[in-house]
Design a protein around this motif. Structure first.
Motif, PDB file in Angstrom:
ATOM      1  N   ILE A  22       0.915  -1.049   0.036  1.00 52.53           N
ATOM      2  CA  ILE A  22       0.231   0.073   0.044  1.00 52.53           C
ATOM      3  C   ILE A  22       0.899   1.304  -0.013  1.00 52.53           C
ATOM      4  O   ILE A  22       1.912   1.387   0.770  1.00 52.53           O
ATOM      5  N   PRO A  23       0.646   2.234  -0.867  1.00 51.25           N
ATOM      6  CA  PRO A  23       1.300   3.309  -0.696  1.00 51.25           C
ATOM      7  C   PRO A  23       1.358   4.303   0.391  1.00 51.25           C
ATOM      8  O   PRO A  23       0.216   4.104   0.901  1.00 51.25           O
ATOM      9  N   PRO A  24       2.391   4.761   0.810  1.00 48.51           N
ATOM     10  CA  PRO A  24       2.558   5.550   2.131  1.00 48.51           C
ATOM     11  C   PRO A  24       1.184   6.508   2.289  1.00 48.51           C
ATOM     12  O   PRO A  24       0.461   6.829   3.492  1.00 48.51           O
ATOM     13  N   ASP A  25       0.769   7.292   1.254  1.00 48.89           N
ATOM     14  CA  ASP A  25      -0.333   8.443   1.118  1.00 48.89           C
ATOM     15  C   ASP A  25      -1.413   7.845   1.391  1.00 48.89           C
ATOM     16  O   ASP A  25      -2.101   8.102   2.298  1.00 48.89           O
ATOM     17  N   ALA A  26      -1.857   6.423   0.901  1.00 51.57           N
ATOM     18  CA  ALA A  26      -3.116   5.900   1.121  1.00 51.57           C
ATOM     19  C   ALA A  26      -3.237   5.264   2.612  1.00 51.57           C
ATOM     20  O   ALA A  26      -4.343   5.567   3.326  1.00 51.57           O
ATOM     21  N   LEU A  27      -2.007   5.007   3.156  1.00 51.58           N
ATOM     22  CA  LEU A  27      -1.976   4.464   4.620  1.00 51.58           C
ATOM     23  C   LEU A  27      -2.330   5.640   5.541  1.00 51.58           C
ATOM     24  O   LEU A  27      -2.988   5.170   6.471  1.00 51.58           O
ATOM     25  N   VAL A  28      -1.724   6.674   5.116  1.00 50.97           N
ATOM     26  CA  VAL A  28      -2.069   7.974   5.833  1.00 50.97           C
ATOM     27  C   VAL A  28      -3.517   8.352   5.972  1.00 50.97           C
ATOM     28  O   VAL A  28      -4.085   8.678   7.091  1.00 50.97           O
ATOM     29  N   VAL A  29      -4.001   8.342   4.623  1.00 48.21           N
ATOM     30  CA  VAL A  29      -5.474   8.609   4.699  1.00 48.21           C
ATOM     31  C   VAL A  29      -5.943   7.762   5.742  1.00 48.21           C
ATOM     32  O   VAL A  29      -7.224   8.026   6.375  1.00 48.21           O
ATOM     33  N   ILE A  30      -6.169   6.226   5.494  1.00 46.66           N
ATOM     34  CA  ILE A  30      -6.828   5.488   6.153  1.00 46.66           C
ATOM     35  C   ILE A  30      -6.512   5.540   7.639  1.00 46.66           C
ATOM     36  O   ILE A  30      -7.666   5.563   8.571  1.00 46.66           O
ATOM     37  N   VAL A  31      -5.413   5.597   7.995  1.00 48.37           N
ATOM     38  CA  VAL A  31      -5.152   5.962   9.549  1.00 48.37           C
ATOM     39  C   VAL A  31      -5.689   7.216  10.261  1.00 48.37           C
ATOM     40  O   VAL A  31      -6.447   7.048  11.231  1.00 48.37           O
ATOM     41  N   ALA A  32      -5.739   8.262   9.397  1.00 54.15           N
ATOM     42  CA  ALA A  32      -6.071   9.617   9.938  1.00 54.15           C
ATOM     43  C   ALA A  32      -7.850   9.525   9.810  1.00 54.15           C
ATOM     44  O   ALA A  32      -8.370  10.060  10.939  1.00 54.15           O
ATOM     45  N   GLY A  33      -8.372   8.719   8.922  1.00 48.85           N
ATOM     46  CA  GLY A  33      -9.927   8.607   8.851  1.00 48.85           C
ATOM     47  C   GLY A  33     -10.171   7.813  10.205  1.00 48.85           C
ATOM     48  O   GLY A  33     -11.441   7.955  10.691  1.00 48.85           O
ATOM     49  N   LEU A  34      -9.577   6.775  10.305  1.00 46.44           N
ATOM     50  CA  LEU A  34      -9.880   5.733  11.634  1.00 46.44           C
ATOM     51  C   LEU A  34      -9.525   6.554  13.109  1.00 46.44           C
ATOM     52  O   LEU A  34     -10.249   6.370  13.872  1.00 46.44           O
ATOM     53  N   VAL A  35      -8.667   7.191  13.066  1.00 46.47           N
ATOM     54  CA  VAL A  35      -8.214   8.220  14.152  1.00 46.47           C
ATOM     55  C   VAL A  35      -9.360   9.212  14.476  1.00 46.47           C
ATOM     56  O   VAL A  35      -9.741   9.281  15.726  1.00 46.47           O
ATOM     57  N   TYR A  36      -9.797   9.913  13.375  1.00 45.63           N
ATOM     58  CA  TYR A  36     -10.973  10.990  13.491  1.00 45.63           C
ATOM     59  C   TYR A  36     -12.048  10.039  14.167  1.00 45.63           C
ATOM     60  O   TYR A  36     -12.763  10.683  15.197  1.00 45.63           O
TER      61      TYR A  36
END
Length: 85
Positions: A22-36
């Motif tokens: 998984i590209p790092p930017d996609a992982l960041v989007v996923i983690v940020a969404g879950l954290v929110y």
């Protein structure tokens, strides 16, 4: 709801080192969404009527943004790469 569970499984598989495609930017989007979603600080507090609407909107946006990555992860799981939680 199924997509939400897939997001969690993807992050767990990544954290355990089982899935790294998984590209790092996609992982960041996923983690940020879950954290929110789990954060007590929301645009609309969860205790108010409709308070989960912003959480749902964030997850919908995350899923749309990383749809191809979710599909690739599901294919990986179906191919025997699934990790038990």
């Amino acid at each position: 709801m199924d997509d939400f569970r897939v997001l969690i499984r993807l992050v767990v598989a990544y954290a355990r080192g089982h899935y790294r495609q998984i590209p790092p930017d996609a992982l960041v989007v996923i983690v940020a969404g879950l954290v929110y979603v789990v954060s007590p600080v929301d645009l609309i507090p969860d205790f108010l009527p409709g308070g989960f609407a912003d959480d749902a909107a964030v997850i919908i946006w995350v899923v749309k943004t990383v749809r191809s990555e979710l599909d690739a992860f599901r294919a990986w799981e179906l191919g025997g790469g699934a990790v038990s939680m």
